[in-house]
Enzyme design. Sequence first.
Site, PDB file in Angstrom:
ATOM      1  N   CYS A 125      48.861  -3.364  44.256  1.00  0.00           N
ATOM      2  CA  CYS A 125      48.878  -4.059  45.543  1.00  0.00           C
ATOM      3  C   CYS A 125      47.944  -5.267  45.585  1.00  0.00           C
ATOM      4  CB  CYS A 125      48.534  -3.091  46.665  1.00  0.00           C
ATOM      5  SG  CYS A 125      49.654  -1.671  46.768  1.00  0.00           S
ATOM      6  N   HIS A 168      46.297  -7.210  52.728  1.00  0.00           N
ATOM      7  CA  HIS A 168      47.418  -6.460  52.154  1.00  0.00           C
ATOM      8  C   HIS A 168      47.999  -5.568  53.243  1.00  0.00           C
ATOM      9  CE1 HIS A 168      49.847  -3.748  49.930  1.00  0.00           C
ATOM     10  NE2 HIS A 168      48.959  -2.775  49.882  1.00  0.00           N
ATOM     11  N   ASN A 202      54.726  -1.132  53.266  1.00  0.00           N
ATOM     12  CA  ASN A 202      53.850  -1.586  52.186  1.00  0.00           C
ATOM     13  C   ASN A 202      54.726  -2.054  51.032  1.00  0.00           C
ATOM     14  OD1 ASN A 202      52.080  -1.893  50.051  1.00  0.00           O
ATOM     15  ND2 ASN A 202      51.003   0.033  50.372  1.00  0.00           N
TER      16      ASN A 202
END
Length: 329
Positions: free
Chosen positions: A123, A256, A286
């Site tokens: 990520c 993020h 996500n």
Amino acid sequence: MTQSAMYSRVIGTGSYLPLCRVTNQQLVDELARRGIQTSDEWIVSRTGIRARHFSAPEQTSSDMALEAACRALEMAKLKASEIDLIIVATSTPDFVFPSTACLVQSKLGIKNGGAAFDIQAVCSGFVYAFSMADNLIRSGVYRNALVIGTEVFSRLLDFNDRTTCVLFGDGAGAIVLQQSRQPGVLSSVLHADGSHANILCVPGNVQGGMVAGQAFLQMDGQAVFKLAVKVLEKVAHEVLDKAGIDSSLIDWLIPHQANLRIMTSTAKKLGVSDEKMVITVDQHGNTSAASIPLALDVAVRDGRIHSGHRVMVQGVGGGFTWGAILFCM
């Protein structure tokens, strides 16, 4: 242009989401057919996620990366042939090798081009790729860089595990960085601590033509949450100190897009209001390395982020990796 005068600036953004949009209720209904109980309220209260996009079976990371790249190039008013560096951040490459970046280069029709390679920092991948492209441009070796985050995380999910399968989605985001006399990227900081590798991982590999180990994503949610909140605040202050800028001068914060509670906690500790934070996790879930460039493109195209704004992006992911970048549009 002398080396001391070299900077990189973002001159184009682009993104792509697969056509299949899956709401929480649709996912809840599908899980119920598997005998797994959850609810829209449970998902929203813990994550802020309301929907995500899943790629079609034939869609690959390079396919989505190509779409995002073309849109970024169009905004930048550049031809693909003018790109001399491609860095793709992904944990879900098309193949073991060659790199997804080389596949994107080919799909863009670039022959005998500059460097093309992948970065695997989960990520945090886009922040890592962005920082590396900035430094390579500052070195004077490259002029126009295409930096892409692209993921098909839906293929890593165990849909019998409600704690992870509701969190992730697929998509791609891209930026074009160009050498400039005007400062663009003001500072960047990257970190990693491999001792935390086990709290977020896909512990499998290819052996003898088959997957050895576990090919599904595994996560210790509480451990990830605690570590993420801690390191994101710290790295944000590091990048501000490096640039010599106070947090009050941040126009936009793009964390993020993993969990709304982590994002709002970080913003609060930095003294950044929620109104200055770009939030897309509610609609995208996500998307790992794609989440930051996706959110950036949304905010640029809807007019929130424009020339002169100071933007901080920050990521945290498996590895354990984390980092932040402060730049001017």
